[in-house]
Design a protein around this motif. Structure first.
Motif, PDB file in Angstrom:
ATOM      1  N   LEU A  54      20.277  13.155   6.991  1.00  0.00           N
ATOM      2  CA  LEU A  54      19.150  13.970   6.551  1.00  0.00           C
ATOM      3  C   LEU A  54      19.590  14.938   5.456  1.00  0.00           C
ATOM      4  O   LEU A  54      18.893  15.113   4.449  1.00  0.00           O
ATOM      5  N   GLN A  55      20.741  15.559   5.636  1.00  0.00           N
ATOM      6  CA  GLN A  55      21.218  16.497   4.627  1.00  0.00           C
ATOM      7  C   GLN A  55      21.515  15.792   3.309  1.00  0.00           C
ATOM      8  O   GLN A  55      21.209  16.321   2.233  1.00  0.00           O
ATOM      9  N   ALA A  56      22.079  14.590   3.383  1.00  0.00           N
ATOM     10  CA  ALA A  56      22.342  13.826   2.159  1.00  0.00           C
ATOM     11  C   ALA A  56      21.048  13.458   1.449  1.00  0.00           C
ATOM     12  O   ALA A  56      20.956  13.520   0.211  1.00  0.00           O
ATOM     13  N   ALA A  57      20.031  13.086   2.219  1.00  0.00           N
ATOM     14  CA  ALA A  57      18.729  12.781   1.626  1.00  0.00           C
ATOM     15  C   ALA A  57      18.130  14.020   0.976  1.00  0.00           C
ATOM     16  O   ALA A  57      17.556  13.947  -0.119  1.00  0.00           O
ATOM     17  N   CYS A  58      18.270  15.167   1.643  1.00  0.00           N
ATOM     18  CA  CYS A  58      17.725  16.416   1.095  1.00  0.00           C
ATOM     19  C   CYS A  58      18.446  16.809  -0.188  1.00  0.00           C
ATOM     20  O   CYS A  58      17.834  17.371  -1.103  1.00  0.00           O
ATOM     21  N   ALA A  59      19.733  16.518  -0.273  1.00  0.00           N
ATOM     22  CA  ALA A  59      20.475  16.802  -1.497  1.00  0.00           C
ATOM     23  C   ALA A  59      19.919  15.991  -2.662  1.00  0.00           C
ATOM     24  O   ALA A  59      19.829  16.481  -3.799  1.00  0.00           O
ATOM     25  N   VAL A  60      19.523  14.748  -2.386  1.00  0.00           N
ATOM     26  CA  VAL A  60      18.896  13.920  -3.416  1.00  0.00           C
ATOM     27  C   VAL A  60      17.534  14.488  -3.794  1.00  0.00           C
ATOM     28  O   VAL A  60      17.201  14.623  -4.983  1.00  0.00           O
ATOM     29  N   ALA A 103      20.488  21.513   8.076  1.00  0.00           N
ATOM     30  CA  ALA A 103      20.545  20.240   7.358  1.00  0.00           C
ATOM     31  C   ALA A 103      19.566  20.207   6.190  1.00  0.00           C
ATOM     32  O   ALA A 103      19.727  19.400   5.262  1.00  0.00           O
ATOM     33  N   LEU A 104      18.563  21.084   6.227  1.00  0.00           N
ATOM     34  CA  LEU A 104      17.574  21.158   5.148  1.00  0.00           C
ATOM     35  C   LEU A 104      17.991  22.131   4.050  1.00  0.00           C
ATOM     36  O   LEU A 104      17.229  22.378   3.120  1.00  0.00           O
ATOM     37  N   THR A 143       0.836  -1.201   0.000  1.00  0.00           N
ATOM     38  CA  THR A 143       0.000   0.000   0.000  1.00  0.00           C
ATOM     39  C   THR A 143       0.870   1.250   0.000  1.00  0.00           C
ATOM     40  O   THR A 143       0.601   2.222  -0.729  1.00  0.00           O
ATOM     41  N   VAL A 144       1.910   1.258   0.810  1.00  0.00           N
ATOM     42  CA  VAL A 144       2.908   2.329   0.796  1.00  0.00           C
ATOM     43  C   VAL A 144       4.289   1.677   0.833  1.00  0.00           C
ATOM     44  O   VAL A 144       4.448   0.541   1.311  1.00  0.00           O
ATOM     45  N   ARG A 145       5.261   2.410   0.349  1.00  0.00           N
ATOM     46  CA  ARG A 145       6.631   1.901   0.315  1.00  0.00           C
ATOM     47  C   ARG A 145       7.425   2.462   1.485  1.00  0.00           C
ATOM     48  O   ARG A 145       7.305   3.638   1.826  1.00  0.00           O
ATOM     49  N   LEU A 146       8.248   1.622   2.095  1.00  0.00           N
ATOM     50  CA  LEU A 146       9.077   2.012   3.229  1.00  0.00           C
ATOM     51  C   LEU A 146      10.550   1.937   2.852  1.00  0.00           C
ATOM     52  O   LEU A 146      11.014   0.931   2.311  1.00  0.00           O
ATOM     53  N   ILE A 147      11.275   3.004   3.157  1.00  0.00           N
ATOM     54  CA  ILE A 147      12.726   3.019   3.053  1.00  0.00           C
ATOM     55  C   ILE A 147      13.262   3.167   4.465  1.00  0.00           C
ATOM     56  O   ILE A 147      13.114   4.220   5.100  1.00  0.00           O
ATOM     57  N   ARG A 148      13.850   2.111   4.978  1.00  0.00           N
ATOM     58  CA  ARG A 148      14.322   2.110   6.355  1.00  0.00           C
ATOM     59  C   ARG A 148      15.645   2.866   6.473  1.00  0.00           C
ATOM     60  O   ARG A 148      16.360   3.065   5.480  1.00  0.00           O
ATOM     61  N   PRO A 149      15.992   3.295   7.699  1.00  0.00           N
ATOM     62  CA  PRO A 149      17.299   3.947   7.891  1.00  0.00           C
ATOM     63  C   PRO A 149      18.415   2.970   7.551  1.00  0.00           C
ATOM     64  O   PRO A 149      18.436   1.852   8.042  1.00  0.00           O
ATOM     65  N   GLN A 150      19.312   3.395   6.701  1.00  0.00           N
ATOM     66  CA  GLN A 150      20.403   2.527   6.296  1.00  0.00           C
ATOM     67  C   GLN A 150      21.463   3.351   5.590  1.00  0.00           C
ATOM     68  O   GLN A 150      21.247   4.498   5.242  1.00  0.00           O
ATOM     69  N   ALA A 151      22.621   2.730   5.372  1.00  0.00           N
ATOM     70  CA  ALA A 151      23.764   3.463   4.828  1.00  0.00           C
ATOM     71  C   ALA A 151      23.497   4.001   3.425  1.00  0.00           C
ATOM     72  O   ALA A 151      23.977   5.063   3.062  1.00  0.00           O
ATOM     73  N   ASP A 152      22.718   3.263   2.601  1.00  0.00           N
ATOM     74  CA  ASP A 152      22.480   3.691   1.233  1.00  0.00           C
ATOM     75  C   ASP A 152      21.099   4.329   1.075  1.00  0.00           C
ATOM     76  O   ASP A 152      20.495   4.261   0.011  1.00  0.00           O
ATOM     77  N   LEU A 153      20.612   4.955   2.152  1.00  0.00           N
ATOM     78  CA  LEU A 153      19.283   5.555   2.120  1.00  0.00           C
ATOM     79  C   LEU A 153      19.152   6.555   0.979  1.00  0.00           C
ATOM     80  O   LEU A 153      18.138   6.567   0.269  1.00  0.00           O
ATOM     81  N   ALA A 154      20.138   7.420   0.792  1.00  0.00           N
ATOM     82  CA  ALA A 154      20.041   8.456  -0.234  1.00  0.00           C
ATOM     83  C   ALA A 154      19.896   7.838  -1.615  1.00  0.00           C
ATOM     84  O   ALA A 154      19.081   8.280  -2.434  1.00  0.00           O
ATOM     85  N   ALA A 155      20.670   6.779  -1.887  1.00  0.00           N
ATOM     86  CA  ALA A 155      20.596   6.135  -3.198  1.00  0.00           C
ATOM     87  C   ALA A 155      19.247   5.459  -3.411  1.00  0.00           C
ATOM     88  O   ALA A 155      18.652   5.550  -4.492  1.00  0.00           O
ATOM     89  N   GLU A 156      18.741   4.811  -2.365  1.00  0.00           N
ATOM     90  CA  GLU A 156      17.432   4.160  -2.487  1.00  0.00           C
ATOM     91  C   GLU A 156      16.327   5.185  -2.653  1.00  0.00           C
ATOM     92  O   GLU A 156      15.374   4.982  -3.410  1.00  0.00           O
ATOM     93  N   LEU A 157      16.477   6.300  -1.969  1.00  0.00           N
ATOM     94  CA  LEU A 157      15.497   7.372  -2.081  1.00  0.00           C
ATOM     95  C   LEU A 157      15.464   7.931  -3.498  1.00  0.00           C
ATOM     96  O   LEU A 157      14.391   8.150  -4.075  1.00  0.00           O
ATOM     97  N   GLN A 158      16.623   8.145  -4.076  1.00  0.00           N
ATOM     98  CA  GLN A 158      16.679   8.671  -5.437  1.00  0.00           C
ATOM     99  C   GLN A 158      15.994   7.730  -6.419  1.00  0.00           C
ATOM    100  O   GLN A 158      15.250   8.163  -7.296  1.00  0.00           O
TER     101      GLN A 158
END
Length: 278
Positions: free
Chosen positions: A230-236, A269-270, A178-193
């Motif tokens: 968080l900042q790395a995720a925001c950059a993505v 960080a944002l 129903t919804v997708r989950l991206i858990r906290p992890q080292a490659d979070l930014a890449a998975e988020l992208q």
């Protein structure tokens, strides 16, 4: 962060009243965030609601008490999108998303809602055991229950990021796709992208997505993000069109009566999201 000449299309709002609060620390926390952005961006916020003491009541009473302010928040978002502006919003609690996300879904049905939170907030009146309104903050806009504020957000347009305190009924929705989950992890930014896939994004940040001890929040769960994560995720995210940002659950102090805590490290960080609007 200072963009005094580039913020003319940003609409800054501060929701400064209760919305299912258990304590009185998040309302002044939202004000502190709004004041910081107002100074940095040289824009004046519109304030929604009047500070009020926490009720510590069940979701029905909390929703009834907050409804006038939530409707005012929804009306504010309608105006922002109608004017072609970008909402930058300081929220006291996650439950205010019951008002913001349905309006977003109507005006920007193409946007992906990136929900940073330690929790899934996918409970409904039928599944909640605590009766906490904030635990139903995302399920309402998704139409899983009727909040009276709208429920047209499409589940395919939601990404849960950083959630790790998930109850069985919520996990069942995740397992069912129903919804997708991206858990906290080292490659979070890449998975988020990869998950965003170039879509426009609307960012919801519940501060408890961070590791405990970074900023004051009501809930503290180990295994969260660092500010650098968080900042790395925001950059993505900033590589896409950022159609809005809302920040919730920042408490002004670590405990009642404690010294005020600045939101500056969190908000720095944002930076990638804000500079994407320049």
């Amino acid at each position: 962060m200072n963009h005094r000449n580039t913020a003319k299309n940003i609409a800054l709002s501060v929701y400064q009243t209760r919305a299912g609060d258990h304590n009185n620390l998040a309302q002044p926390g939202a004000v502190a965030i709004g004041d910081w952005f107002a100074q940095q961006l040289n824009i004046q916020p519109q304030r929604i609601g009047t500070p009020a003491p926490a009720l510590n009541a069940g979701w029905q009473q909390e929703l009834q008490a907050a409804r006038p302010a939530l409707q005012a928040m929804a009306d504010r978002f309608e105006t922002i999108f109608a004017q072609g502006c970008t909402p930058l919003t300081a929220l006291s609690r996650c439950a205010v998303s019951l008002a913001t996300l349905p309006v977003l879904a109507r005006h920007r049905p193409d946007a992906c809602v990136v929900w940073f939170d330690a929790h899934a907030d996918l409970h409904t009146p039928a599944t909640t055991t605590s009766g906490y309104l904030g635990g139903m903050a995302l399920s309402g806009p998704l139409g899983l229950w009727d909040s009276g504020l709208g429920g047209s957000l499409q589940s395919a347009n939601v990404l849960l990021v950083g959630a790790r305190d998930i109850d069985p009924p919520e996990q069942a929705l995740i397992d069912a796709g129903t919804v997708r989950l991206i858990r906290p992890q080292a490659d979070l930014a890449a998975e988020l992208q990869a998950a965003i896939a170039g879509r426009p994004v609307y960012v919801h940040l519940d501060c408890d997505v961070l590791n405990p001890g970074i900023v004051p929040t009501e809930y503290r769960h180990a295994g969260g993000l660092k500010l650098a994560d968080l900042q790395a995720a925001c950059a993505v995210l900033a590589r896409s069109e950022v159609v809005g940002l809302e920040i919730s659950e920042f408490q002004i102090a670590w405990e009642d009566g404690g010294a005020p805590v600045s939101p500056a490290p969190l908000l720095e960080a944002l930076r990638p999201l804000i500079t994407s609007w320049a």
